[in-house]
Design an enzyme around this catalytic site. Structure first.
Site, PDB file in Angstrom:
ATOM      1  N   GLU A   1       0.813  -1.218   0.000  1.00 28.39           N
ATOM      2  CA  GLU A   1       0.000   0.000   0.000  1.00 28.39           C
ATOM      3  C   GLU A   1       0.843   1.262   0.000  1.00 28.39           C
ATOM      4  O   GLU A   1       0.595   2.180  -0.774  1.00 28.39           O
ATOM      5  CB  GLU A   1      -0.921   0.043   1.226  1.00 28.39           C
ATOM      6  CG  GLU A   1      -2.268  -0.579   1.009  1.00 28.39           C
ATOM      7  CD  GLU A   1      -2.190  -2.071   1.111  1.00 28.39           C
ATOM      8  OE1 GLU A   1      -1.123  -2.567   1.501  1.00 28.39           O
ATOM      9  OE2 GLU A   1      -3.175  -2.732   0.798  1.00 28.39           O
TER      10      GLU A   1
ATOM     11  N   HIS B   1     -11.028  -4.764  10.177  1.00 25.73           N
ATOM     12  CA  HIS B   1     -11.586  -4.564   8.837  1.00 25.73           C
ATOM     13  C   HIS B   1     -12.828  -3.697   8.856  1.00 25.73           C
ATOM     14  O   HIS B   1     -13.538  -3.630   7.869  1.00 25.73           O
ATOM     15  CB  HIS B   1     -11.989  -5.924   8.229  1.00 25.73           C
ATOM     16  CG  HIS B   1     -10.886  -6.642   7.551  1.00 25.73           C
ATOM     17  ND1 HIS B   1      -9.943  -7.361   8.223  1.00 25.73           N
ATOM     18  CD2 HIS B   1     -10.573  -6.767   6.242  1.00 25.73           C
ATOM     19  CE1 HIS B   1      -9.105  -7.896   7.356  1.00 25.73           C
ATOM     20  NE2 HIS B   1      -9.461  -7.547   6.140  1.00 25.73           N
TER      21      HIS B   1
END
Lengths: 362, 432
Positions: free
Chosen positions: A90, A159
């Site tokens: 990322e 998440h």
């Protein structure tokens, strides 16, 4: 004459958006409907075909057709040079995209969920958001960061966080939170065309939901203005301001409240930064009561900001304290019953609206 | 240069750690370089070089490690790798991992489990091979594919199954879920959803072990940490940062790469500039070993050496285990991108059948004994499901618990007393 011109434009645009139209034929009902997923896919498709500087980057966006199938078909259509599957890096690929944006390309970076954007947040804030300012306007960063945000179903603490408030504090960023297909299409197109960094927060549970849309939405130049909220339901007794999935819950709560004689006005914020202060304040001046709803953690959240702006500008119009509904102040638990309690439900919104109208004791 | 350094350092060992014989690798690997270099498609790779890469690396015993192991096996003298007890223990652990994961799949499709569930079928040899050599105080850190790591380390199947069902009797009281298995008692430090997140945590656990020995003067503290992660993680910055620091400070850690060639739908070869992960060890000053991760005995041999190194204070090791997951990335993954030929190739090298064959051929166990073990494991798993089914869901008041270790962390309520003392605070929905 205008009619002919418009028809020509529609014909041209219909060629580009044939995939969307053909998919619509499957929904063979009188009112046209579109899922949020299709809306996002068609918006990306049209923007990529209109401007060859737009490219996609992210994990599994290409061959896997998108982790949530948002980018389905785009690799086949535009090739691997414009739809890039990245390794799991990322920080690296976000930085690369920002660098590309410095030089005039228009990247659309997908984060598999916005939780993973934390690994890249240095680049979103420091390299993208602040660049135009630090360079005194020499370097603009026309980049879009998109992906699902907020809670899904049973995916655990790491998440499920909502990042709207985090990104909305930073000057230099625009933060958008679409709710239905019309929002998704219009705002994503606006975001891609925007010369500034935009954080586009979608919601995984909304992807499969179908919403009715008008012909205007299907047009390839359809764009929604960034920074304007939409009044989804007009009312006169209490204002409920929400974004993303909570707009749906608020609309259901409004139906329930109607049976009790409370006419709620539901505002779909659409844009968290810049926040549409004037729409919210106008609404509060009309109804005199406000309930804010969000899925995120309560402290320093979007609801807190809305409350502050209403108190600053329309204090004299408030007949009741502002009610703030947010997710529970705990990391998201896994167990299904605890998860349900940690996220606002329709009953919570109804209860808060009644409290704001002094109809019930908490 | 780096390879020479590490090879020289370990000549004293009879166990050649870093296969300096990488030339055999290089010549046999021909990557399809499509026109756009780094943007090759999985399809192209699959048809051309991938098969070459695949067969030459995996079917042959390319690395030095397996050569040594092979020699030992071929001697007719009874110098077997394991004793009967060890063999049965390994077999039981492998079967437990497999049976448990298969039951998880069943339960998921019946709706008892939800969210993200990542199954470990096919990779059991790595977990069993490494974790069965650890003591209770050694730590294991894993990723979201952590059910079997927890089971191998000793967390009861009941606790893991309850956790997956979201019940309050789970190892994390239902608050963690499939991806977040923690156990203080068995030193399982998670269970992390972000890949690469566990590696610094594991490095920190190893640091604690060294700190205890040197600063706190617990002279016999030789706890080792194992960090398990996949091939996709090896492109992440955290991995490299930790390799550097672990080698710099000589931390007692073993970095175990479970290279199953796929990160969801992204092939390792498409994502990595140099797919030989073990080579990244010597670049940071630690040995890098490559081992066949479908063979539990080979993994065990390598693990013995690596864990031994760590215990003796000689520093970290990077072990790349070539393995394969038989199922998709998670139960929600349609698994369309993997070549059926590749799947068949690995299904033929199932670690459980391999160990079974070894035990029977070397007369360490009979079919009947192995069948008994399988039956026993079936019962354990069934019992775990029943236990999880009958366990209660968490109480409403559990929502606000465990946020802080300090119970006063929620501050003072409107009545002037600590919020945590107010029974109404943890009941009902938090009116936030």
């Amino acid at each position: 004459m205008l009619g002919i011109a418009r028809q020509k434009m529609l014909e041209q645009s219909s060629k580009k958006i044939r995939p969307a139209v053909s998919m619509l034929r499957n929904y063979s009902s009188a009112a046209k409907e579109m899922t949020v997923r299709t809306a996002l896919n068609s918006a990306l498709d049209e923007e990529m075909s209109a401007d060859s500087k737009v490219f996609l980057m992210g994990e599994e966006v290409g061959e896997y057709q998108g982790a949530y199938k948002i980018t389905k078909g785009l690799l086949d259509k535009y090739g691997p040079e414009r739809v890039l599957d990245t390794p799991i890096t990322e920080a690296g690929f976000t930085g690369i995209a920002v660098g590309a944006a410095y030089y005039g390309l228009k990247p659309v970076v997908e984060f598999m969920t916005f939780n993973f954007s934390m690994q890249a947040i240095d680049h979103i804030i420091n390299s993208a958001a602040k660049s135009n300012y630090m360079s005194a306007g020499q370097i603009s960063v026309p980049i879009v960061f998109r992906g699902p945000n907020g809670a899904a179903a049973g995916v655990g603490a790491q998440h499920s966080q909502c990042y709207a408030a985090w990104y909305a504090t930073c000057p230099g960023l625009k933060v958008l939170t679409p709710y239905n297909s019309e929002d998704a299409r219009g705002l994503l197109k606006a975001a891609i065309r925007d010369p500034d960094p935009v954080v586009f927060l979608e919601n995984e549970l909304l992807y499969g939901e179908s919403f009715p849309i008008s012909d205007e939405v299907l047009d390839s130049s359809f764009c929604l203005p960034i920074g304007k909220a939409k009044i989804e339901r007009k009312g006169k007794h209490v204002t409920i301001a929400a974004y993303s999935k909570m707009v749906g819950y608020s609309l259901k709560a409004a139906e329930i409240l109607e049976k009790d004689g409370i006419d709620a006005e539901v505002i779909n914020l659409r844009s968290i930064r810049p926040l549409d202060r004037s729409t919210i304040n106008d609404s509060v001046r009309k109804t005199n009561r406000l309930v804010t709803v969000e899925e995120a953690f309560p402290q320093h959240g979007v609801g807190a900001e809305i409350c502050a702006c209403v108190v600053e500008e329309s204090f004299a119009y408030l007949d009741a304290p502002v009610e703030r509904i947010a997710g529970a102040d705990v990391p998201m638990p896994y167990a299904a019953n605890l998860e349900r309690m940690a996220v606002p439900q329709v009953e919570d919104i109804v209860r808060a609206a009644k409290r704001a109208c002094y109809r019930s004791v908490p | 240069m780096a390879t020479a350094f590490s090879a020289a350092k370990f000549t004293a060992q009879p166990f050649p750690l870093n296969p300096a014989s990488t030339t055999s690798h290089d010549s046999s690997i021909v990557f399809a370089k499509p026109t756009s270099l780094f943007l090759g498609s999985t399809r192209k790779l699959r048809l051309t070089s991938y098969s070459k890469f695949n067969l030459s690396r995996r079917s042959g015993t390319v690395d030095a490690v397996s050569d040594v192991v092979k020699q030992k096996k071929s001697k007719s003298s009874p110098s077997l790798l394991i004793t009967k007890e060890e063999g049965l223990e390994l077999y039981e652990d492998l079967v437990l991992g497999r049976a448990f994961e298969d039951m998880c799949a069943q339960m998921y499709y019946r709706g008892k489990m939800f969210g993200f569930v990542h199954l470990y079928n096919g990779q059991e040899a790595v977990s069993t091979g490494f974790i069965k050599l650890l003591k209770q105080q050694d730590s294991v850190v894993s990723t979201y594919r952590d059910h079997v790591h927890a089971l191998s380390k000793g967390v009861p199947a009941r606790a893991v199954m309850s956790e997956l069902f979201g019940k309050t009797t789970g190892c994390c009281r239902g608050q963690g879920g499939s991806m977040h298995m923690f156990s203080r008692e068995h030193n399982v430090l998670g269970g992390f959803a972000f890949i690469g997140e566990g590696i610094p945590v594991a490095t920190g656990a190893a640091f604690t072990s060294k700190y205890k020995r040197e600063v706190l003067k617990e002279a016999d503290c030789d706890h080792v940490t194992l960090a398990f992660f996949g091939d996709g993680t090896c492109n992440n910055g955290q991995f490299f940062e930790c390799l550097n620091m672990a080698a710099l400070w000589k931390l007692p850690i073993v970095f175990v790469v479970e290279n199953n060639l796929w990160a969801i739908g992204m092939s390792h070869l498409r994502a990595t500039s140099d797919p030989h992960i073990y080579k990244k060890g010597p670049a940071f000053g630690m040995p890098g070993i490559h081992v066949d991760g479908m063979d539990v005995l080979k993994v065990r041999e390598v693990a013995k050496e690596a864990i031994g190194r760590a215990r003796r204070g000689e520093g970290p090791t990077l072990v790349e285990c070539e393995t394969y997951r038989f199922r998709g990335h998670s139960l929600a993954d349609p698994d369309e991108l993997r070549d059926p030929a590749e799947k068949a190739h690995y299904a033929a090298r199932d670690p459980i059948t391999a160990l079974k064959k070894y035990l029977i051929e070397n007369s360490l166990a009979s079919e009947a004994e192995l069948k008994t073990i399988e039956k026993k494991i079936d019962e354990v798993v069934e019992d775990a499901v029943e236990f999880a089914d009958e366990s209660p869901v968490p109480a409403r008041s559990q929502l606000l618990e465990n946020v802080f270790a300090d119970p006063k962390g929620f501050g003072i309520g409107p009545d002037g007393r600590y919020r945590c003392e107010d029974p109404k605070f943890t009941e009902g929905t938090a009116h936030v």
